[in-house]
Design a protein around this motif. Structure first.
Motif, PDB file in Angstrom:
ATOM      1  N   LEU A 125      -3.463 -15.126   0.476  1.00 30.82           N
ATOM      2  CA  LEU A 125      -3.120 -16.143  -0.868  1.00 30.82           C
ATOM      3  C   LEU A 125      -2.594 -15.055  -1.703  1.00 30.82           C
ATOM      4  CD1 LEU A 125      -6.778 -16.938  -0.880  1.00 30.82           C
ATOM      5  CD2 LEU A 125      -4.465 -18.166  -0.524  1.00 30.82           C
ATOM      6  N   LYS A 126      -2.794 -13.917  -1.810  1.00 28.06           N
ATOM      7  CA  LYS A 126      -2.084 -12.625  -2.337  1.00 28.06           C
ATOM      8  C   LYS A 126      -0.431 -12.552  -2.831  1.00 28.06           C
ATOM      9  CE  LYS A 126      -1.787  -7.897  -4.146  1.00 28.06           C
ATOM     10  NZ  LYS A 126      -1.996  -6.118  -3.476  1.00 28.06           N
ATOM     11  N   LEU A 127      -0.094 -12.746  -1.548  1.00 26.94           N
ATOM     12  CA  LEU A 127       1.776 -13.474  -1.785  1.00 26.94           C
ATOM     13  C   LEU A 127       1.868 -14.065  -2.167  1.00 26.94           C
ATOM     14  CD1 LEU A 127       4.192 -12.034  -0.577  1.00 26.94           C
ATOM     15  CD2 LEU A 127       3.839 -13.585   1.970  1.00 26.94           C
ATOM     16  N   ILE A 128       1.608 -15.123  -2.407  1.00 29.44           N
ATOM     17  CA  ILE A 128       1.664 -17.120  -2.602  1.00 29.44           C
ATOM     18  C   ILE A 128       0.980 -16.822  -3.824  1.00 29.44           C
ATOM     19  CG2 ILE A 128       0.899 -19.232  -2.477  1.00 29.44           C
ATOM     20  CD1 ILE A 128       0.069 -18.785   0.218  1.00 29.44           C
ATOM     21  N   GLU A 129       0.351 -15.384  -4.432  1.00 29.23           N
ATOM     22  CA  GLU A 129       0.034 -15.947  -6.241  1.00 29.23           C
ATOM     23  C   GLU A 129       1.210 -15.346  -6.443  1.00 29.23           C
ATOM     24  OE1 GLU A 129      -5.316 -17.214  -6.000  1.00 29.23           O
ATOM     25  OE2 GLU A 129      -4.101 -14.766  -6.000  1.00 29.23           O
ATOM     26  N   ASP A 130       1.284 -13.973  -5.795  1.00 29.46           N
ATOM     27  CA  ASP A 130       2.528 -13.130  -6.251  1.00 29.46           C
ATOM     28  C   ASP A 130       3.670 -13.125  -6.866  1.00 29.46           C
ATOM     29  OD1 ASP A 130       0.339 -10.995  -6.731  1.00 29.46           O
ATOM     30  OD2 ASP A 130       1.504  -9.551  -5.482  1.00 29.46           O
ATOM     31  N   LEU A 131       4.095 -14.430  -5.628  1.00 32.02           N
ATOM     32  CA  LEU A 131       5.497 -14.845  -5.266  1.00 32.02           C
ATOM     33  C   LEU A 131       5.643 -15.992  -6.141  1.00 32.02           C
ATOM     34  CD1 LEU A 131       6.484 -14.329  -1.671  1.00 32.02           C
ATOM     35  CD2 LEU A 131       7.068 -13.327  -3.174  1.00 32.02           C
ATOM     36  N   ARG A 149     -17.422 -17.018  -3.607  1.00 30.98           N
ATOM     37  CA  ARG A 149     -16.854 -15.813  -3.053  1.00 30.98           C
ATOM     38  C   ARG A 149     -17.949 -14.680  -4.091  1.00 30.98           C
ATOM     39  NH1 ARG A 149     -10.724 -14.651  -2.472  1.00 30.98           N
ATOM     40  NH2 ARG A 149     -10.877 -16.757  -4.215  1.00 30.98           N
ATOM     41  N   PRO A 150     -18.586 -13.827  -3.945  1.00 28.29           N
ATOM     42  CA  PRO A 150     -18.606 -13.108  -4.675  1.00 28.29           C
ATOM     43  C   PRO A 150     -17.305 -11.828  -5.832  1.00 28.29           C
ATOM     44  CG  PRO A 150     -19.404 -12.143  -2.877  1.00 28.29           C
ATOM     45  CD  PRO A 150     -18.921 -13.490  -2.623  1.00 28.29           C
ATOM     46  N   THR A 151     -16.315 -12.066  -4.898  1.00 27.67           N
ATOM     47  CA  THR A 151     -15.132 -11.118  -5.630  1.00 27.67           C
ATOM     48  C   THR A 151     -14.207 -12.270  -5.331  1.00 27.67           C
ATOM     49  OG1 THR A 151     -16.410  -9.631  -4.515  1.00 27.67           O
ATOM     50  CG2 THR A 151     -14.390  -8.767  -5.033  1.00 27.67           C
ATOM     51  N   VAL A 152     -12.752 -11.960  -6.027  1.00 28.38           N
ATOM     52  CA  VAL A 152     -11.737 -12.263  -6.034  1.00 28.38           C
ATOM     53  C   VAL A 152     -11.098 -11.840  -5.125  1.00 28.38           C
ATOM     54  CG1 VAL A 152      -9.335 -13.571  -7.045  1.00 28.38           C
ATOM     55  CG2 VAL A 152     -12.149 -13.870  -8.327  1.00 28.38           C
TER      56      VAL A 152
END
Length: 189
Positions: A125-131, A149-152
């Protein structure tokens, strides 16, 4: 998916192969095997059926012009934990989960390396959001359904960065087409 109004975006495996052949595969595609094509124990099929399915999916990309602009992230969703000797890190009250095998297959993968970053499903997800979202994170408060989720997780400091898996300065790695049903010692008997 139904709650999010995205149920109509689910496609068949045949649609996947058609899109690969036509060169129209969406920028981000999640591919999940059906129950009988998975490697899940107890599904009534031998594990080799799931392995064949995965190999055929990867071979379809590798045989197409998409190979040179695609990264395939192959991962499993079965933790079990019986094979992992490392206690998972704690990032919140839910922990972080135990390690799960994964690999990246791409013409631009750094060759001969094993990544020692802390990665999780959140890294995808981080890769998709970053790109594609310029690093913005999906906000659990404004998503189409509640996120418990308690944390992103994409913002957790220990989460690695999948962009480090790539080397765009190297000559692209040519595809390696594998036999989806290789002969083994067991099949020769």
């Amino acid at each position: 998916m139904h709650e999010q109004g995205t149920f109509d975006r689910i496609q068949t495996h045949g649609d996947f192969y058609d899109a690969v052949e036509a060169g129209t595969l969406p920028t981000v595609t999640w591919m999940m095997p059906s129950g009988l094509d998975s490697e899940h124990p107890g599904n009534g099929a031998p594990v080799t059926k799931g392995q064949r399915h995965v190999t055929e999916v990867i071979n379809a990309i590798a045989r197409s012009p998409l190979w040179y602009r695609t990264a395939i992230f192959l991962t499993w969703d079965d933790w079990g934990g019986f094979y992992d000797h490392v206690e998972p890190p704690r990032v919140d009250e839910n922990g972080y989960g135990i390690r799960v095998p994964a690999m990246m297959i791409s013409a631009w993968a750094k060759g001969g390396t094993i990544d020692s970053q802390t990665l999780s499903f959140d890294a995808y997800l981080k890769l998709i959001e970053d790109l594609y979202l310029d690093g913005s994170r999906l906000d659990p408060e404004t998503m189409s359904r509640p996120d418990s989720r308690p944390t992103v997780r994409e913002d957790v400091r220990i989460l690695g960065d999948l962009r480090e898996e790539f080397d765009f300065e190297q000559d692209p790695i040519p595809p390696l087409i594998l036999d989806p049903t290789p002969e083994t010692e067991a099949t020769r008997r």
